[in-house]
Design a protein around this motif. Structure first.
Motif, PDB file in Angstrom:
ATOM      1  N   GLY A  26       0.806  -1.220   0.000  1.00 60.65           N
ATOM      2  CA  GLY A  26       0.000   0.000   0.000  1.00 60.65           C
ATOM      3  C   GLY A  26       0.838   1.268   0.000  1.00 60.65           C
ATOM      4  N   LEU A  27       2.053   1.180  -0.528  1.00 57.82           N
ATOM      5  CA  LEU A  27       2.926   2.344  -0.599  1.00 57.82           C
ATOM      6  C   LEU A  27       2.749   3.047  -1.946  1.00 57.82           C
ATOM      7  CD1 LEU A  27       6.131   0.764   0.979  1.00 57.82           C
ATOM      8  CD2 LEU A  27       4.443   2.238   2.096  1.00 57.82           C
ATOM      9  N   ILE A  28       3.339   4.223  -2.063  1.00 59.71           N
ATOM     10  CA  ILE A  28       3.255   4.986  -3.298  1.00 59.71           C
ATOM     11  C   ILE A  28       4.463   4.611  -4.165  1.00 59.71           C
ATOM     12  CG2 ILE A  28       3.116   7.280  -4.331  1.00 59.71           C
ATOM     13  CD1 ILE A  28       2.248   8.339  -1.555  1.00 59.71           C
ATOM     14  N   THR A  29       4.200   3.912  -5.249  1.00 61.70           N
ATOM     15  CA  THR A  29       5.284   3.397  -6.096  1.00 61.70           C
ATOM     16  C   THR A  29       6.189   4.514  -6.596  1.00 61.70           C
ATOM     17  OG1 THR A  29       3.845   1.584  -6.762  1.00 61.70           O
ATOM     18  CG2 THR A  29       5.796   1.970  -8.119  1.00 61.70           C
ATOM     19  N   TRP A  30       5.606   5.564  -7.150  1.00 59.33           N
ATOM     20  CA  TRP A  30       6.432   6.640  -7.711  1.00 59.33           C
ATOM     21  C   TRP A  30       7.241   7.353  -6.637  1.00 59.33           C
ATOM     22  CZ3 TRP A  30       5.397  11.264  -5.609  1.00 59.33           C
ATOM     23  CH2 TRP A  30       4.104  11.510  -5.130  1.00 59.33           C
ATOM     24  N   ALA A  31       6.707   7.477  -5.424  1.00 59.65           N
ATOM     25  CA  ALA A  31       7.462   8.123  -4.341  1.00 59.65           C
ATOM     26  C   ALA A  31       8.669   7.261  -3.966  1.00 59.65           C
ATOM     27  CB  ALA A  31       6.570   8.373  -3.126  1.00 59.65           C
ATOM     28  N   GLY A  32       8.489   5.949  -4.008  1.00 64.03           N
ATOM     29  CA  GLY A  32       9.617   5.054  -3.763  1.00 64.03           C
ATOM     30  C   GLY A  32      10.689   5.200  -4.826  1.00 64.03           C
TER      31      GLY A  32
END
Length: 165
Positions: A26-32
């Motif tokens: 449930g994380l933000i892929t682009w932020a990673g």
């Protein structure tokens, strides 16, 4: 094999893993990927580069929240611009401290927070895990190159094969 090719291989593999893992958690892929990019662009390598990148990313998240919160205090649009200018100054001047000297890392953390509509509780773990993936991409690429470059006598060349007989 060149270092670039080895890092490209491991980055490709781990980017796919990150895409799957980020969605699963449930994380933000682009932020990673911004955290990963921040590590790759850091002027330092290894754990030191990871630490510098993460520290400046987190200060960027903090500064973005200062801008968001301060801009919401007063209903005058001009106040938001003034606060943004003052905070951008602070984001740069903090680089007087060596451990905060990676200014692009600060702006990456700030931009990620703005892009996520101030959802810092989701931006922070996304950037952290993404930066760790960036570290692993580079470290595993270097390790792959070193392993492939080790030559065993008699295995990689005709001369070696003849001397092994």
């Amino acid at each position: 094999m060149s270092v670039l090719l080895a890092i490209a291989i491991t980055t490709g593999i781990l980017s796919g893993v990150w895409g799957w893992l980020s969605i699963s958690l449930g994380l933000i892929t682009w932020a990673g990927f911004l955290g990963c990019t921040s590590y790759f662009a850091s002027p330092k390598d290894g754990i030191s580069g990871l630490g510098t990148s993460l520290l400046t990313n987190m200060t960027g998240v903090f500064w973005a929240m200062v801008i968001i919160q301060a801009s919401n205090l007063v209903a005058m649009e001009i106040i938001g611009y003034v606060v943004t200018g003052l905070v951008a100054f602070m984001m740069c001047i903090q680089a007087k401290k060596a451990w905060l000297s990676y200014i692009p890392g600060t702006f990456i953390g700030s931009c990620a927070t703005f892009a996520a509509d101030g959802n810092w509780k989701l931006v922070i773990p996304s950037i952290i895990v993404g930066a760790i993936f960036g570290y692993l991409m580079k470290a595993s690429g270097i390790m792959l190159k070193e392993r492939l470059d080790k030559k065993e006598p008699g295995f990689h060349s005709i001369e070696g094969a003849e001397s092994a007989r």
